[in-house]
Design an enzyme around this catalytic site. Structure first.
Site, PDB file in Angstrom:
ATOM      1  CE  LYS A 175       5.304  44.744  39.920  1.00 36.48           C
ATOM      2  NZ  LYS A 175       4.786  43.484  40.485  1.00 36.48           N
ATOM      3  CE1 TYR A 184      21.940  39.569  10.932  1.00 35.02           C
ATOM      4  CE2 TYR A 184      20.340  40.832  12.182  1.00 35.02           C
ATOM      5  CZ  TYR A 184      21.637  40.642  11.737  1.00 35.02           C
ATOM      6  OH  TYR A 184      22.617  41.528  12.097  1.00 35.02           O
ATOM      7  CG  MET A 213      20.963  45.139  19.094  1.00 31.39           C
ATOM      8  SD  MET A 213      22.706  45.083  19.531  1.00 31.39           S
ATOM      9  CE  MET A 213      23.040  43.337  19.553  1.00 31.39           C
TER      10      MET A 213
HETATM   11  C1  LIG Z   1       3.309  43.785  40.402  1.00 32.96           C
HETATM   12  C2  LIG Z   1       2.410  43.530  41.534  1.00 32.96           C
HETATM   13  C3  LIG Z   1       1.149  44.144  41.594  1.00 32.96           C
HETATM   14  C4  LIG Z   1       0.562  44.944  40.466  1.00 32.96           C
HETATM   15  O1  LIG Z   1       0.036  44.040  39.529  1.00 32.96           O
HETATM   16  P1  LIG Z   1      -0.680  44.535  38.194  1.00 32.96           P
HETATM   17  O2  LIG Z   1      -1.151  43.297  37.555  1.00 32.96           O
HETATM   18  O3  LIG Z   1       0.385  45.221  37.397  1.00 32.96           O
HETATM   19  O4  LIG Z   1      -1.747  45.456  38.606  1.00 32.96           O
HETATM   20  C5  LIG Z   1       0.407  43.950  42.721  1.00 32.96           C
HETATM   21  N1  LIG Z   1       0.863  43.179  43.728  1.00 32.96           N
HETATM   22  C6  LIG Z   1       2.057  42.566  43.700  1.00 32.96           C
HETATM   23  C7  LIG Z   1       2.485  41.716  44.833  1.00 32.96           C
HETATM   24  C8  LIG Z   1       2.865  42.708  42.595  1.00 32.96           C
HETATM   25  O5  LIG Z   1       4.039  42.083  42.561  1.00 32.96           O
END
Ligand SMILES: *Cc1c(COP(=O)(O)O)cnc(C)c1O
Length: 362
Positions: A35, A256, A304
């Protein structure tokens, strides 16, 4: 010459980390979590790199899944939050996706939908994180209802998520695992509960399926060190170069707000990397940066497009010197600690203007 910042992505390291997840849990199938553009590493490239190893992938939305299908990724893809509205079910079906079901409205949507062939559903148990899913007392009724819906559901699994798998003495973890294990036994369910920390240090949770994410990218999700026997390889190395050098007398402010002031005659290196690239503006004075492979401290506020480092102790460093912001030789988790955050946010925060350069593409 182009602006020198680049994120080098080592796909062989990704494959090694995935193999490690498999080795730790040889009786589990590891769903590779990709993801958020594979935590900033590029979901399509990472999925392709893992396509001979991973039986399935997991993402957060239909849009993320669609991009993988358009890139000819054929494995099942799990939607970790399922659908966001009922009309998404048609595409879930046409793309052959697996869906999490965490709410009654999703069950009703599924019951109102007529797939050509029954679908794979991962029913979410809220085992104590209190984010998504059905409470243990409400779970069995949903489970039995979906089990009975044979034209809609072919495979049904139990899925749940840990709030504190990352440190070993967590009572919350123990309570969550007990809730999961109880339902697993009473329903005879196949389960998927182990995220990266659980995959790394919670052997009992390594079940039919696991869901490692961050460990695939080489970041340590544990509070504390990895067990000695486990080594993760960094996948992303964020690189740039020095584009200018300032020689300052003692007592001069840098950047800054003049947050940092030289205590001695100082050489400041200006790095082409800033929060506009995803380098965290919260980085404190003293955050480590590698210049020509040697550590030096970040000084002054991150801008930035630029940040500044004290290279007084590196007399050979100058314009054009190679800079590593994290990755090879400098764990992202160490940088994150200086930014009061975790490796996850630094990696997922690398912005689109940073070109990704892939190594190990086959
Ligand atoms: C992101 C996620 C994972 C993976 O988690 P990690 O800590 O990156 O291994 C597993 N299950 C769900 C539901 C997630 O949202």
């Amino acid at each position: 010459m182009a602006r020198p910042i680049v994120a080098d992505i080592d796909l062989d390291a990704l494959r090694r980390n995935y193999s490690l997840a498999q080795t730790l849990a040889p009786n589990s199938q590891a769903i590779a979590v990709i993801k958020a553009d594979a935590y900033g590493h590029g979901a399509v490239a990472c999925a392709k790199a893992l396509s001979h190893q991973a039986p399935a992938f997991a993402v957060a939305s239909l849009e993320e899944a669609r991009a993988l299908r358009e890139a000819a990724i054929r494995q099942p893809i799990l939607l970790l939050e399922g659908i966001f509205e009922p009309m998404e079910l048609a595409e879930v079906e046409s793309l052959g996706l697996w869906q999490v079901v965490h709410s009654d409205w999703q069950i009703e949507a599924l019951m109102a939908y007529r797939p050509a062939a029954p679908m794979t559903v991962w029913l979410k148990l809220d085992s104590g994180m209190h984010r998504l899913g059905f409470a243990p007392s409400a779970f069995a009724a949903r489970w039995h209802r979906l089990k009975a819906a044979k034209e809609r559901v072919r495979d049904l699994h139990l899925i749940s998520h840990f709030a504190s798998a990352d440190h070993l003495d967590s009572p919350q973890f123990a309570a969550q695992w007990q809730a999961i294990d109880t339902l697993r036994q009473s329903l005879g369910a196949s389960i998927c509960v182990a995220n990266s920390p659980a995959t790394l240090i919670r052997p009992p949770t390594r079940a039919a399926w696991n869901r490692p994410g961050i460990m695939l990218y080489g970041s340590n999700p544990l509070q504390g060190n990895l067990p000695d026997s486990i080594e993760l390889a960094p996948v992303m190395t964020l690189r740039s170069r020095l584009i200018a050098v300032q020689s300052l007398s003692a007592g001069q402010p840098v950047g800054y707000g003049g947050r940092w002031r030289s205590a001695r005659p100082t050489r400041i290196g200006v790095v082409a990397a800033g929060y506009g690239d995803g380098y965290d503006r919260h980085a404190a004075d003293g955050t480590p940066v590698l210049v020509d492979g040697r550590r030096c401290p970040l000084v002054g506020r991150v801008s930035m497009d630029m940040l500044t480092v004290d290279i007084s102790d590196l007399p050979d460093a100058g314009v054009g010197s190679e800079v590593t912001l994290w990755g090879d030789g400098l764990p992202v988790d160490e940088v994150a600690a200086h930014c009061d955050t975790i490796g996850y946010t630094l990696l997922t925060g690398v912005l689109p203007r940073v070109p990704r350069r892939y190594q190990g593409q086959r």
